[in-house]
Design an enzyme around this catalytic site. Structure first.
Site, PDB file in Angstrom:
ATOM      1  N   TYR A 155       0.834  -1.208   0.000  1.00 49.50           N
ATOM      2  CA  TYR A 155       0.000   0.000   0.000  1.00 49.50           C
ATOM      3  C   TYR A 155       0.875   1.268   0.000  1.00 49.50           C
ATOM      4  O   TYR A 155       0.639   2.206  -0.768  1.00 49.50           O
ATOM      5  CB  TYR A 155      -0.906  -0.043   1.230  1.00 49.50           C
ATOM      6  CG  TYR A 155      -1.911   1.075   1.347  1.00 49.50           C
ATOM      7  CD1 TYR A 155      -3.063   1.096   0.567  1.00 49.50           C
ATOM      8  CD2 TYR A 155      -1.711   2.118   2.256  1.00 49.50           C
ATOM      9  CE1 TYR A 155      -3.995   2.119   0.696  1.00 49.50           C
ATOM     10  CE2 TYR A 155      -2.631   3.141   2.396  1.00 49.50           C
ATOM     11  CZ  TYR A 155      -3.778   3.135   1.616  1.00 49.50           C
ATOM     12  OH  TYR A 155      -4.702   4.148   1.742  1.00 49.50           O
ATOM     13  N   LYS A 159       1.052   4.168  -2.842  1.00 53.70           N
ATOM     14  CA  LYS A 159       0.682   5.562  -2.563  1.00 53.70           C
ATOM     15  C   LYS A 159       1.871   6.512  -2.757  1.00 53.70           C
ATOM     16  O   LYS A 159       1.681   7.675  -3.122  1.00 53.70           O
ATOM     17  CB  LYS A 159       0.103   5.676  -1.144  1.00 53.70           C
ATOM     18  CG  LYS A 159      -1.231   4.936  -0.967  1.00 53.70           C
ATOM     19  CD  LYS A 159      -2.319   5.474  -1.902  1.00 53.70           C
ATOM     20  CE  LYS A 159      -3.687   4.902  -1.606  1.00 53.70           C
ATOM     21  NZ  LYS A 159      -4.734   5.486  -2.469  1.00 53.70           N
TER      22      LYS A 159
HETATM   23  P1  NAP Z   1     -13.382   2.340   0.932  1.00 49.50           P
HETATM   24  O1  NAP Z   1     -14.437   2.728   1.909  1.00 49.50           O
HETATM   25  O2  NAP Z   1     -12.858   0.946   0.957  1.00 49.50           O
HETATM   26  O3  NAP Z   1     -13.914   2.712  -0.546  1.00 49.50           O
HETATM   27  C1  NAP Z   1     -13.150   2.411  -1.690  1.00 49.50           C
HETATM   28  C2  NAP Z   1     -14.086   2.191  -2.851  1.00 49.50           C
HETATM   29  O4  NAP Z   1     -13.262   1.868  -4.004  1.00 49.50           O
HETATM   30  C3  NAP Z   1     -15.032   1.004  -2.633  1.00 49.50           C
HETATM   31  O5  NAP Z   1     -16.338   1.335  -3.045  1.00 49.50           O
HETATM   32  C4  NAP Z   1     -14.427  -0.062  -3.517  1.00 49.50           C
HETATM   33  O6  NAP Z   1     -15.367  -1.008  -4.022  1.00 49.50           O
HETATM   34  C5  NAP Z   1     -13.858   0.760  -4.661  1.00 49.50           C
HETATM   35  N1  NAP Z   1     -12.894  -0.010  -5.455  1.00 49.50           N
HETATM   36  C6  NAP Z   1     -12.059  -0.996  -5.010  1.00 49.50           C
HETATM   37  N2  NAP Z   1     -11.361  -1.494  -6.039  1.00 49.50           N
HETATM   38  C7  NAP Z   1     -11.769  -0.833  -7.151  1.00 49.50           C
HETATM   39  C8  NAP Z   1     -11.421  -0.919  -8.525  1.00 49.50           C
HETATM   40  N3  NAP Z   1     -10.522  -1.809  -8.959  1.00 49.50           N
HETATM   41  N4  NAP Z   1     -12.022  -0.081  -9.407  1.00 49.50           N
HETATM   42  C9  NAP Z   1     -12.946   0.797  -8.975  1.00 49.50           C
HETATM   43  N5  NAP Z   1     -13.333   0.920  -7.684  1.00 49.50           N
HETATM   44  C10 NAP Z   1     -12.747   0.107  -6.782  1.00 49.50           C
HETATM   45  O7  NAP Z   1     -12.095   3.262   1.095  1.00 49.50           O
HETATM   46  P2  NAP Z   1     -11.929   4.780   1.584  1.00 49.50           P
HETATM   47  O8  NAP Z   1     -11.451   4.758   2.999  1.00 49.50           O
HETATM   48  O9  NAP Z   1     -13.107   5.608   1.208  1.00 49.50           O
HETATM   49  O10 NAP Z   1     -10.656   5.190   0.710  1.00 49.50           O
HETATM   50  C11 NAP Z   1     -10.739   5.973  -0.472  1.00 49.50           C
HETATM   51  C12 NAP Z   1      -9.322   6.339  -0.901  1.00 49.50           C
HETATM   52  O11 NAP Z   1      -8.672   7.039   0.169  1.00 49.50           O
HETATM   53  C13 NAP Z   1      -8.430   5.127  -1.195  1.00 49.50           C
HETATM   54  O12 NAP Z   1      -7.577   5.413  -2.283  1.00 49.50           O
HETATM   55  C14 NAP Z   1      -7.621   4.982   0.072  1.00 49.50           C
HETATM   56  O13 NAP Z   1      -6.396   4.321  -0.146  1.00 49.50           O
HETATM   57  C15 NAP Z   1      -7.447   6.425   0.468  1.00 49.50           C
HETATM   58  N6  NAP Z   1      -7.115   6.635   1.885  1.00 49.50           N
HETATM   59  C16 NAP Z   1      -7.996   6.261   2.868  1.00 49.50           C
HETATM   60  C17 NAP Z   1      -7.637   6.469   4.211  1.00 49.50           C
HETATM   61  C18 NAP Z   1      -8.544   6.090   5.339  1.00 49.50           C
HETATM   62  O14 NAP Z   1      -8.112   6.245   6.515  1.00 49.50           O
HETATM   63  N7  NAP Z   1      -9.750   5.633   5.118  1.00 49.50           N
HETATM   64  C19 NAP Z   1      -6.401   7.052   4.510  1.00 49.50           C
HETATM   65  C20 NAP Z   1      -5.552   7.409   3.482  1.00 49.50           C
HETATM   66  C21 NAP Z   1      -5.921   7.206   2.173  1.00 49.50           C
HETATM   67  P3  NAP Z   1     -15.523  -2.441  -3.286  1.00 49.50           P
HETATM   68  O15 NAP Z   1     -16.132  -2.179  -1.989  1.00 49.50           O
HETATM   69  O16 NAP Z   1     -16.419  -3.229  -4.188  1.00 49.50           O
HETATM   70  O17 NAP Z   1     -14.124  -3.008  -3.180  1.00 49.50           O
END
Ligand code: NAP
Length: 247
Positions: A155, A159
């Site tokens: 990861y 990133k």
């Molecule tokens: P999340 O709740 O897991 O949502 C991610 C979404 O992306 C889900 O709907 C997922 O669908 C979809 N997805 C997964 N694989 C995909 C693909 N191949 N093509 C298209 N869509 C896909 O995550 P989040 O926390 O909102 O995170 C959003 C972004 O922020 C990510 O890039 C994550 O790395 C980044 N981020 C998050 C955090 C945190 O603390 N939450 C911190 C730093 C960065 P499925 O459910 O069907 O897999």
């Protein structure tokens, strides 16, 4: 007063979490939004909620890890809304493991979605944005890509790669009035972080000067700024949204 009236945005991974919050936020400020996700039922549900609150939204299925699907996504967005002004590369996954136990499949899956997915959508959108001589590309990275994290080598590498990609593309397309920036969230409350052990959640709070976890809306507010004309002279930057965790 910020307005995105007349603008069109595509947000990947927008069915839920940070992507859904970004879609709601941009729509609240007048932007027409395409919500894309591998989970198209979830994306349709979120798009319907935006429409119910007066916004203009469409949902499209796409696995961003597949270049042809990313190309179709950009094409279908332009077919539907005539243009694309803002791309938010938000889709991301985790497959955590210590490096010595990490399988090739865990490494490949994370790199394919987080880094190659960002490449695929950016490559597909760059030509139409260059033609229209404007565009905003906003890549969701992570502070883990800046400082690393035990158990997240895949990861963190993906990133960090997103940050290098952001800066390189920013240099390539600046002359065409396209701004490319990254957002590096810290610990944000979403599905992705809900299963973290309680000890890890408590440990986060001890290193966050603002002493709280972030909300998806904290990230969405930053994306709104980067999508708006207020950030027209900002490119190649990484904005941390982490309560001060990394400074
Ligand atoms: P999340 O709740 O897991 O949502 C991610 C979404 O992306 C889900 O709907 C997922 O669908 C979809 N997805 C997964 N694989 C995909 C693909 N191949 N093509 C298209 N869509 C896909 O995550 P989040 O926390 O909102 O995170 C959003 C972004 O922020 C990510 O890039 C994550 O790395 C980044 N981020 C998050 C955090 C945190 O603390 N939450 C911190 C730093 C960065 P499925 O459910 O069907 O897999």
């Amino acid at each position: 007063m910020i307005t995105l009236e007349g603008k069109v945005a595509l947000i990947t991974g927008a069915a839920r979490g940070i992507g859904a919050a970004i879609a709601f936020k941009l729509a609240d400020f007048g932007c027409r939004v395409t919500l894309s996700d591998i989970d198209v039922v979830g994306a349709e549900k979120t798009a319907q909620e935006i429409k119910n609150s007066g916004g203009e939204a469409a949902a499209l299925a796409a696995d961003v890890a597949r270049l042809t699907q990313a190309e179709n996504l950009i094409k279908e967005t332009i077919d539907k809304f005539d243009k694309i002004d803002i791309l938010v590369n938000n889709a991301g996954i985790t497959r955590d493991n210590l490096l010595m136990r990490m399988s090739e499949a865990e490494w490949d899956a994370v790199l394919a979605v987080n880094l190659k997915g960002t490449f695929n959508c950016t490559k597909a959108v760059i030509r139409p944005m260059m033609k229209q001589r404007s565009g905003k590309i906003i890549n969701i990275s992570s502070i883990v890509g800046v400082i690393g994290n035990a158990g997240q080598a895949n990861y963190a590498a993906s990133k960090a790669g997103v940050i290098g990609l952001t800066k390189s593309v920013a240099k390539e397309v600046g002359s065409r009035n396209i701004q490319v920036n990254a957002v590096a969230p810290g610990y944000i409350l979403t599905e992705m972080t809900k299963d973290l052990p309680e000890s890890a959640k408590e440990a986060f709070l001890t290193v966050i000067p603002l002493q709280r976890a972030g909300h998806a809306d904290d990230v969405a507010n930053t994306v709104l700024f980067l999508a708006s004309p207020l950030s027209d002279y900002i490119t190649g930057q990484v904005l941390h949204v982490d309560g001060g965790m990394v400074m």
